[in-house]
Design a protein around this motif. Sequence first.
Motif, mmCIF file in Angstrom:
data_model
loop_
_atom_site.group_PDB
_atom_site.id
_atom_site.type_symbol
_atom_site.label_atom_id
_atom_site.label_comp_id
_atom_site.label_asym_id
_atom_site.label_seq_id
_atom_site.Cartn_x
_atom_site.Cartn_y
_atom_site.Cartn_z
ATOM 1 N N ILE A 59 0.837 -1.210 0.000
ATOM 2 C CA ILE A 59 0.000 0.000 0.000
ATOM 3 C C ILE A 59 0.868 1.255 0.000
ATOM 4 C CG2 ILE A 59 -1.584 1.361 1.435
ATOM 5 C CD1 ILE A 59 -2.916 -1.320 2.223
ATOM 6 N N TRP A 60 1.883 1.287 0.896
ATOM 7 C CA TRP A 60 2.736 2.481 0.972
ATOM 8 C C TRP A 60 3.448 2.733 -0.357
ATOM 9 C CZ3 TRP A 60 0.082 3.913 4.539
ATOM 10 C CH2 TRP A 60 0.034 3.399 5.808
ATOM 11 N N PHE A 61 3.959 1.682 -0.991
ATOM 12 C CA PHE A 61 4.690 1.874 -2.244
ATOM 13 C C PHE A 61 3.765 2.239 -3.407
ATOM 14 C CE2 PHE A 61 8.253 -0.519 -0.232
ATOM 15 C CZ PHE A 61 9.212 0.449 -0.402
ATOM 16 N N VAL A 62 2.581 1.679 -3.459
ATOM 17 C CA VAL A 62 1.650 2.018 -4.547
ATOM 18 C C VAL A 62 1.173 3.465 -4.404
ATOM 19 C CG1 VAL A 62 -0.649 1.550 -5.481
ATOM 20 C CG2 VAL A 62 0.914 -0.338 -5.039
ATOM 21 N N ILE A 63 0.765 3.844 -3.197
ATOM 22 C CA ILE A 63 0.311 5.233 -2.991
ATOM 23 C C ILE A 63 1.467 6.202 -3.237
ATOM 24 C CG2 ILE A 63 -0.559 6.886 -1.286
ATOM 25 C CD1 ILE A 63 -2.142 4.567 -0.046
ATOM 26 N N GLY A 64 2.653 5.844 -2.724
ATOM 27 C CA GLY A 64 3.819 6.704 -2.952
ATOM 28 C C GLY A 64 4.136 6.853 -4.432
ATOM 29 N N SER A 65 3.964 5.779 -5.186
ATOM 30 C CA SER A 65 4.212 5.848 -6.630
ATOM 31 C C SER A 65 3.233 6.798 -7.315
ATOM 32 C CB SER A 65 4.097 4.455 -7.245
ATOM 33 O OG SER A 65 5.082 3.607 -6.733
ATOM 34 N N PHE A 66 1.969 6.729 -6.937
ATOM 35 C CA PHE A 66 0.981 7.651 -7.508
ATOM 36 C C PHE A 66 1.287 9.094 -7.127
ATOM 37 C CE2 PHE A 66 -1.889 3.918 -7.969
ATOM 38 C CZ PHE A 66 -2.118 4.056 -9.328
ATOM 39 N N PHE A 67 1.767 9.283 -5.888
ATOM 40 C CA PHE A 67 2.098 10.642 -5.458
ATOM 41 C C PHE A 67 3.231 11.238 -6.289
ATOM 42 C CE2 PHE A 67 0.381 10.869 -0.821
ATOM 43 C CZ PHE A 67 -0.880 10.595 -1.289
ATOM 44 N N PHE A 68 4.108 10.418 -6.823
ATOM 45 C CA PHE A 68 5.206 10.933 -7.630
ATOM 46 C C PHE A 68 4.739 11.440 -8.991
ATOM 47 C CE2 PHE A 68 8.163 8.969 -4.641
ATOM 48 C CZ PHE A 68 9.161 9.923 -4.621
ATOM 49 N N PHE A 69 3.516 11.133 -9.377
ATOM 50 C CA PHE A 69 2.983 11.679 -10.633
ATOM 51 C C PHE A 69 2.639 13.161 -10.519
ATOM 52 C CE2 PHE A 69 1.638 7.163 -11.579
ATOM 53 C CZ PHE A 69 2.569 6.982 -12.587
ATOM 54 N N TYR A 70 2.470 13.641 -9.294
ATOM 55 C CA TYR A 70 2.077 15.032 -9.054
ATOM 56 C C TYR A 70 3.181 15.741 -8.279
ATOM 57 C CZ TYR A 70 -2.376 12.910 -10.216
ATOM 58 O OH TYR A 70 -3.371 12.208 -10.843
ATOM 59 N N GLU A 71 3.617 16.830 -8.822
ATOM 60 C CA GLU A 71 4.713 17.588 -8.208
ATOM 61 C C GLU A 71 4.376 18.011 -6.779
ATOM 62 O OE1 GLU A 71 8.449 18.992 -8.008
ATOM 63 O OE2 GLU A 71 7.631 18.076 -9.812
ATOM 64 N N SER A 72 3.134 18.374 -6.545
ATOM 65 C CA SER A 72 2.741 18.842 -5.217
ATOM 66 C C SER A 72 2.719 17.722 -4.169
ATOM 67 C CB SER A 72 1.359 19.504 -5.278
ATOM 68 O OG SER A 72 0.390 18.552 -5.687
ATOM 69 N N LEU A 73 2.670 16.459 -4.598
ATOM 70 C CA LEU A 73 2.610 15.330 -3.655
ATOM 71 C C LEU A 73 3.923 14.555 -3.555
ATOM 72 C CD1 LEU A 73 -0.926 13.940 -4.573
ATOM 73 C CD2 LEU A 73 -0.294 15.375 -2.615
ATOM 74 N N THR A 74 4.954 15.002 -4.246
ATOM 75 C CA THR A 74 6.230 14.285 -4.264
ATOM 76 C C THR A 74 6.839 14.164 -2.868
ATOM 77 O OG1 THR A 74 6.649 15.046 -6.506
ATOM 78 C CG2 THR A 74 8.548 14.246 -5.282
ATOM 79 N N TYR A 75 6.735 15.222 -2.073
ATOM 80 C CA TYR A 75 7.261 15.202 -0.710
ATOM 81 C C TYR A 75 6.613 14.069 0.097
ATOM 82 C CZ TYR A 75 8.109 16.703 4.099
ATOM 83 O OH TYR A 75 8.459 16.745 5.421
ATOM 84 N N TYR A 76 5.279 13.950 0.025
ATOM 85 C CA TYR A 76 4.554 12.908 0.763
ATOM 86 C C TYR A 76 4.841 11.509 0.196
ATOM 87 C CZ TYR A 76 2.193 17.002 2.559
ATOM 88 O OH TYR A 76 1.933 18.214 3.136
ATOM 89 N N GLY A 77 5.025 11.447 -1.107
ATOM 90 C CA GLY A 77 5.394 10.178 -1.731
ATOM 91 C C GLY A 77 6.737 9.677 -1.231
ATOM 92 N N THR A 78 7.667 10.609 -1.030
ATOM 93 C CA THR A 78 8.977 10.246 -0.494
ATOM 94 C C THR A 78 8.843 9.659 0.902
ATOM 95 O OG1 THR A 78 9.991 12.016 -1.787
ATOM 96 C CG2 THR A 78 11.288 11.127 0.046
ATOM 97 N N TRP A 79 7.996 10.266 1.724
ATOM 98 C CA TRP A 79 7.771 9.744 3.068
ATOM 99 C C TRP A 79 7.116 8.359 3.032
ATOM 100 C CZ3 TRP A 79 9.922 10.823 7.472
ATOM 101 C CH2 TRP A 79 10.516 12.068 7.637
ATOM 102 N N LEU A 80 6.194 8.149 2.103
ATOM 103 C CA LEU A 80 5.567 6.837 1.993
ATOM 104 C C LEU A 80 6.592 5.776 1.569
ATOM 105 C CD1 LEU A 80 2.102 7.729 0.462
ATOM 106 C CD2 LEU A 80 2.596 6.967 2.784
ATOM 107 N N PHE A 81 7.510 6.142 0.687
ATOM 108 C CA PHE A 81 8.569 5.214 0.306
ATOM 109 C C PHE A 81 9.472 4.903 1.504
ATOM 110 C CE2 PHE A 81 7.496 5.969 -4.082
ATOM 111 C CZ PHE A 81 7.820 4.768 -4.676
ATOM 112 N N LEU A 82 9.751 5.899 2.325
ATOM 113 C CA LEU A 82 10.564 5.674 3.516
ATOM 114 C C LEU A 82 9.836 4.741 4.492
ATOM 115 C CD1 LEU A 82 13.089 6.285 5.180
ATOM 116 C CD2 LEU A 82 11.850 8.243 6.151
#
Length: 119
Positions: A59-82
């Motif tokens: 779940i964390w990696f899939v949501i984080g991957s989707f967040f990387f599609f949007y510049e405004s969510l990249t920061y949160y995607g990085t945290w989900l990957f962590l």
Amino acid sequence: MRGDRSEAGSAGTQGPDPGRSGRSADVNQGLTLHFGRDELIIRRRYEVLSIVNDILIGIWFVIGSFFFFYESLTYYGTWLFLIGSIEMLIRPIIRLTRSLHLQRMNAHATSPAEAEHDF
């Protein structure tokens, strides 16, 4: 004469392996493992814990991957990957804890089930 040679040749290639003749009876018998009720409960609990952990990692990696599609969510995607990476470190900790727990329970006996697949 010719029929005798073909039978002898086929008996040598299709017959039982001479090296295994003593073990053929063992192969036909079922393997019986004896586990205590408590051991089965503990194994099931750790298996469920491991499955839940694996689902959360996905779940964390899939949501984080989707967040990387949007510049405004990249920061949160990085945290989900962590978070997903940290949970990947939890997987061997679950396995080690399970193994130690079962060793404590079966200190007097060797458990053949340790060779089974890890979850």
